[in-house]
Design a protein around this motif. Structure first.
Motif, mmCIF file in Angstrom:
data_model
loop_
_atom_site.group_PDB
_atom_site.id
_atom_site.type_symbol
_atom_site.label_atom_id
_atom_site.label_comp_id
_atom_site.label_asym_id
_atom_site.label_seq_id
_atom_site.Cartn_x
_atom_site.Cartn_y
_atom_site.Cartn_z
ATOM 1 N N SER A 17 52.105 44.173 27.896
ATOM 2 C CA SER A 17 51.305 44.189 28.972
ATOM 3 C C SER A 17 50.254 45.316 29.222
ATOM 4 O O SER A 17 50.678 46.351 28.523
ATOM 5 N N LEU A 18 49.048 44.924 29.594
ATOM 6 C CA LEU A 18 48.034 45.807 29.646
ATOM 7 C C LEU A 18 47.511 45.756 31.154
ATOM 8 O O LEU A 18 47.249 44.541 31.579
ATOM 9 N N ARG A 19 46.839 46.801 31.815
ATOM 10 C CA ARG A 19 45.924 46.824 32.861
ATOM 11 C C ARG A 19 44.791 47.390 32.440
ATOM 12 O O ARG A 19 44.581 48.635 32.244
ATOM 13 N N LEU A 20 43.683 46.350 32.860
ATOM 14 C CA LEU A 20 42.113 46.759 32.592
ATOM 15 C C LEU A 20 41.577 47.378 34.110
ATOM 16 O O LEU A 20 42.039 46.690 34.984
ATOM 17 N N SER A 21 40.868 48.388 34.103
ATOM 18 C CA SER A 21 40.167 48.569 35.344
ATOM 19 C C SER A 21 38.713 48.733 35.103
ATOM 20 O O SER A 21 38.478 49.210 33.979
ATOM 21 N N CYS A 22 38.104 48.667 36.049
ATOM 22 C CA CYS A 22 36.389 48.909 35.999
ATOM 23 C C CYS A 22 35.964 49.070 37.170
ATOM 24 O O CYS A 22 36.180 48.540 38.138
ATOM 25 N N THR A 23 35.344 50.361 37.236
ATOM 26 C CA THR A 23 34.747 50.992 38.495
ATOM 27 C C THR A 23 33.149 50.683 38.331
ATOM 28 O O THR A 23 32.651 51.337 37.228
ATOM 29 N N ALA A 24 32.393 50.240 39.380
ATOM 30 C CA ALA A 24 31.160 50.534 39.538
ATOM 31 C C ALA A 24 30.641 51.483 40.231
ATOM 32 O O ALA A 24 31.114 51.751 41.344
ATOM 33 N N ILE A 31 28.125 43.404 46.339
ATOM 34 C CA ILE A 31 28.774 42.696 44.970
ATOM 35 C C ILE A 31 29.293 41.376 45.311
ATOM 36 O O ILE A 31 30.047 41.267 46.270
ATOM 37 N N SER A 32 28.656 40.389 44.582
ATOM 38 C CA SER A 32 28.846 39.099 44.798
ATOM 39 C C SER A 32 30.128 38.789 44.060
ATOM 40 O O SER A 32 30.540 37.621 44.573
ATOM 41 N N ALA A 33 30.205 39.337 43.126
ATOM 42 C CA ALA A 33 31.341 38.985 42.074
ATOM 43 C C ALA A 33 31.631 40.188 41.179
ATOM 44 O O ALA A 33 30.545 40.809 40.793
ATOM 45 N N MET A 34 32.697 40.017 40.842
ATOM 46 C CA MET A 34 33.214 41.035 39.633
ATOM 47 C C MET A 34 34.109 40.290 38.685
ATOM 48 O O MET A 34 34.869 39.339 38.973
ATOM 49 N N GLY A 35 34.100 40.453 37.259
ATOM 50 C CA GLY A 35 34.795 39.808 36.541
ATOM 51 C C GLY A 35 35.006 40.615 35.090
ATOM 52 O O GLY A 35 34.592 41.433 34.637
ATOM 53 N N TRP A 36 35.760 39.733 34.305
ATOM 54 C CA TRP A 36 36.208 40.155 32.798
ATOM 55 C C TRP A 36 35.684 39.053 31.890
ATOM 56 O O TRP A 36 36.166 37.921 32.277
ATOM 57 N N SER A 73 37.623 46.814 46.970
ATOM 58 C CA SER A 73 36.338 46.805 47.467
ATOM 59 C C SER A 73 36.152 48.326 47.840
ATOM 60 O O SER A 73 34.835 48.532 47.763
ATOM 61 N N ALA A 74 36.993 49.078 48.475
ATOM 62 C CA ALA A 74 36.545 50.277 48.773
ATOM 63 C C ALA A 74 36.003 51.130 47.700
ATOM 64 O O ALA A 74 35.622 52.048 47.908
ATOM 65 N N LYS A 75 36.605 50.826 46.464
ATOM 66 C CA LYS A 75 36.503 51.747 45.323
ATOM 67 C C LYS A 75 35.677 50.842 44.562
ATOM 68 O O LYS A 75 35.458 51.599 43.230
ATOM 69 N N ASN A 76 35.144 49.813 44.744
ATOM 70 C CA ASN A 76 33.989 49.302 43.908
ATOM 71 C C ASN A 76 34.752 48.935 42.447
ATOM 72 O O ASN A 76 34.090 49.456 41.364
ATOM 73 N N THR A 77 35.814 48.548 42.294
ATOM 74 C CA THR A 77 36.691 48.562 41.478
ATOM 75 C C THR A 77 37.315 47.236 41.192
ATOM 76 O O THR A 77 37.970 46.781 42.113
ATOM 77 N N VAL A 78 37.642 46.642 39.972
ATOM 78 C CA VAL A 78 38.136 45.578 39.748
ATOM 79 C C VAL A 78 39.138 45.624 38.582
ATOM 80 O O VAL A 78 39.067 46.636 37.617
ATOM 81 N N TYR A 79 40.399 44.879 38.722
ATOM 82 C CA TYR A 79 41.620 45.051 37.846
ATOM 83 C C TYR A 79 41.824 43.901 36.851
ATOM 84 O O TYR A 79 41.483 42.750 37.759
ATOM 85 N N LEU A 80 42.476 44.040 35.936
ATOM 86 C CA LEU A 80 42.912 42.884 35.260
ATOM 87 C C LEU A 80 44.148 43.346 34.696
ATOM 88 O O LEU A 80 44.342 44.156 33.654
ATOM 89 N N GLN A 81 45.405 42.589 35.163
ATOM 90 C CA GLN A 81 46.611 42.668 34.880
ATOM 91 C C GLN A 81 46.888 41.825 33.858
ATOM 92 O O GLN A 81 46.860 40.538 34.086
#
Length: 119
Positions: A17-24, A31-36, A73-81
Motif C-alpha cells: 500500500s501507498l498513500r499519496l497526498s496533494c496540497t493546493a 475547487i470544483s474537482a481534484m483528482g489523480w 477541504s479545509a486543507k485543500n488537500t486530496v489523498y489517494l489511498q
C-alpha cells in the motif's frame, strides 16, 4: 497562480500500500474537482480517481475496490489511498485540480510522483 505539491510516492512490492497526498495553495477561488492521473512509460496519461467539489468520487475500472480518493477541504488537500498494488500500477502519478473563478474553470497539475510496484 495555483501550486500543487504531491508527496507519498515510492517503491513497494505487489500487494502493498501507498498513500499519496496533494496540497493546493495560491490563488484558489473554488475547487470544483481534484483528482489523480497516472502515466506509465510509453502510455498516455489516464484518469485514476477524481473527486468533485461535492465529494462524489469517480474511479477508473482498473483501480475500483483497491484505491480510495478522499479530500480535506479545509486543507485543500486530496489523498489517494492505494491498496493491493499491482506491478501494472507503476507510473508517475499526477495531481490535478480544477479552480473555478466565477464561471471559468482553470486546471492545474502537480509535478508528479513516481510509484513503482515490483512483483
Amino acid at each position: 497562480q495555483v501550486q500543487l505539491v504531491e508527496s507519498g510516492g515510492g517503491s513497494v512490492q505487489a500487494g502493498g500500500s501507498l498513500r499519496l497526498s496533494c496540497t493546493a495553495s495560491g490563488s484558489i477561488f473554488r475547487i470544483s474537482a481534484m483528482g489523480w492521473y497516472r502515466q506509465a512509460p510509453g502510455k498516455q496519461r489516464e484518469l485514476v480517481a477524481r473527486i468533485s467539489g461535492g465529494g462524489s468520487p469517480n474511479y477508473a475500472d482498473s483501480v475500483k475496490g483497491r484505491f480510495t480518493i478522499s479530500r480535506d477541504s479545509a486543507k485543500n488537500t486530496v489523498y489517494l489511498q492505494m491498496n493491493s498494488l499491482k506491478p501494472e500500477d507503476t507510473a508517475v502519478y499526477y495531481c490535478e485540480m480544477v479552480n473555478t473563478i466565477f464561471q471559468s474553470n482553470y486546471e492545474s497539475w502537480g509535478q508528479g510522483t513516481q510509484v513503482t510496484v515490483s512483483s
